[in-house]
Design a protein around this motif. Sequence first.
Motif, PDB file in Angstrom:
ATOM      1  N   GLU A 197     -29.165  51.975  12.549  1.00  0.00           N
ATOM      2  CA  GLU A 197     -30.469  51.253  12.646  1.00  0.00           C
ATOM      3  C   GLU A 197     -31.517  51.443  11.746  1.00  0.00           C
ATOM      4  OE1 GLU A 197     -32.724  49.893  16.885  1.00  0.00           O
ATOM      5  OE2 GLU A 197     -31.672  51.661  16.779  1.00  0.00           O
ATOM      6  N   ASP A 199     -35.813  50.550  10.954  1.00  0.00           N
ATOM      7  CA  ASP A 199     -36.916  49.707  10.822  1.00  0.00           C
ATOM      8  C   ASP A 199     -37.410  49.557   9.297  1.00  0.00           C
ATOM      9  OD1 ASP A 199     -36.917  49.716  13.761  1.00  0.00           O
ATOM     10  OD2 ASP A 199     -38.280  51.589  13.611  1.00  0.00           O
ATOM     11  N   LEU A 213     -39.165  45.065  10.365  1.00  0.00           N
ATOM     12  CA  LEU A 213     -38.188  44.395  11.174  1.00  0.00           C
ATOM     13  C   LEU A 213     -37.032  45.624  11.780  1.00  0.00           C
ATOM     14  CD1 LEU A 213     -37.116  41.544   8.724  1.00  0.00           C
ATOM     15  CD2 LEU A 213     -38.700  41.208  10.620  1.00  0.00           C
ATOM     16  N   ASN A 214     -36.672  45.369  12.928  1.00  0.00           N
ATOM     17  CA  ASN A 214     -35.476  46.281  13.192  1.00  0.00           C
ATOM     18  C   ASN A 214     -34.074  45.748  13.188  1.00  0.00           C
ATOM     19  OD1 ASN A 214     -33.736  46.951  16.145  1.00  0.00           O
ATOM     20  ND2 ASN A 214     -34.901  48.759  15.166  1.00  0.00           N
ATOM     21  N   ARG A 215     -33.541  46.254  12.414  1.00  0.00           N
ATOM     22  CA  ARG A 215     -32.072  45.956  12.190  1.00  0.00           C
ATOM     23  C   ARG A 215     -31.135  46.839  12.368  1.00  0.00           C
ATOM     24  NH1 ARG A 215     -34.619  41.943  12.626  1.00  0.00           N
ATOM     25  NH2 ARG A 215     -34.805  39.981  11.327  1.00  0.00           N
ATOM     26  N   GLY A 300     -24.555  39.768   7.764  1.00  0.00           N
ATOM     27  CA  GLY A 300     -25.354  39.684   8.853  1.00  0.00           C
ATOM     28  C   GLY A 300     -25.219  41.025   9.728  1.00  0.00           C
ATOM     29  N   SER A 301     -23.877  41.699  10.075  1.00  0.00           N
ATOM     30  CA  SER A 301     -24.046  42.461  10.974  1.00  0.00           C
ATOM     31  C   SER A 301     -23.086  43.853  10.517  1.00  0.00           C
ATOM     32  CB  SER A 301     -23.030  41.879  12.118  1.00  0.00           C
ATOM     33  OG  SER A 301     -21.706  41.253  11.675  1.00  0.00           O
TER      34      SER A 301
END
Length: 377
Positions: A197, A199, A213-215, A300-301
């Motif tokens: 994860e 930021d 953004l948090n991803r 995207g993931s």
Amino acid sequence: MADLFFYGTLCHVPLLELVLGRSADRLDLRPARLEGHGVYWAQGEAFPTIRAEDGSVAVGLVALGLGEEDVARLMFYEGGFNYDLAPFEVTLGDGSRMVARMFQPREGRWPVGSPWDLAAWENTWAPVNLRAAAEIMAWYGRLSPEQMAVRFGPIQRRASSQVLATGRAADPDHDPTRDVVVAEHRRAYLNFFAVDEMDLQYRRHDGRMSDVLNRAALMVGEASVVLPYDPRLDAVLLVEQFRAPVFMVGDPNPWVWEPVAGLVDAGETPEQCAHREAMEEAGVKLSALHPAGKVYSSTGSSSEFLNLYIGMCDLSHVPSGGGGLVSEGEDLRSRLFGFDELIAGVDAEQFRDMPLVTTALWLARHRERLRGSASGA
């Protein structure tokens, strides 16, 4: 305070710094040797082992005055692999002798290979090990050494895939070192796969930086996917297996038809992985591989990067029954699909595995060429 002797990968100072969590300029490191011991590659592994051996000398480093936290971090990094800290008399570079402790493998734990070569390890394995160590040490204090040891293989695979990723072609229009700012990086989950994860901010197309953004991303590794194809039969072999994520999302049909596929092991090429998986999952020996794409499976993931192939083979005598490795929980069955049946299944949206659809469409574009080459052989 403790004095430790290192004879293997921890003689690579950047790795030792990473494990200890501090710079070498705050360490008292001195060249040393341990007489009566030989250092060898652990057979089939990317690290060394040591054994008592008359006439041999193990060359390494002594770290003087390590604290309790240093030793605890080293025990976490090494402790899950059946090493014991034992005292030995070593000789320093100035000829003086002292007693230092050493991580000694338990007898018979690692069969020996060829003599250890630190420079060869640094040229081939150091970048992978540094990335693996960063992931391992991020879990210091959260997992036990034993829990970490069983996760070491997947960690090595992910580290290897990260090293390969850094070698891919750069984007001439964007520079990640300038156009992406990471505020925080968290290791959120670790098992066979991992979840990272961050930021972060990235530069937008208008030149401004985005908001923070948090991803999160599923950290998988690099995989090889091969669709076995027999040009004389004009047929492919598919395998069907239960897929837990499909079940977890609530799909009433979690048994999925797929090509042969598997994660690339550290030190293995994608081509070697394709050949290995074809034999393990389907009992098929491939005669040639045709690259059909190099793609991320879900940008995207997931970090998973797929090496897609069409594998030329003889499917006239495919072993009956299932396949896969029981040790990995696999239970596969295989079946031949004629080319027309395969494409009809793609058109009817019968197949739900993206790499299968992709390799089937690549085969459709190149089938006549592959069949022609086979008939002329």
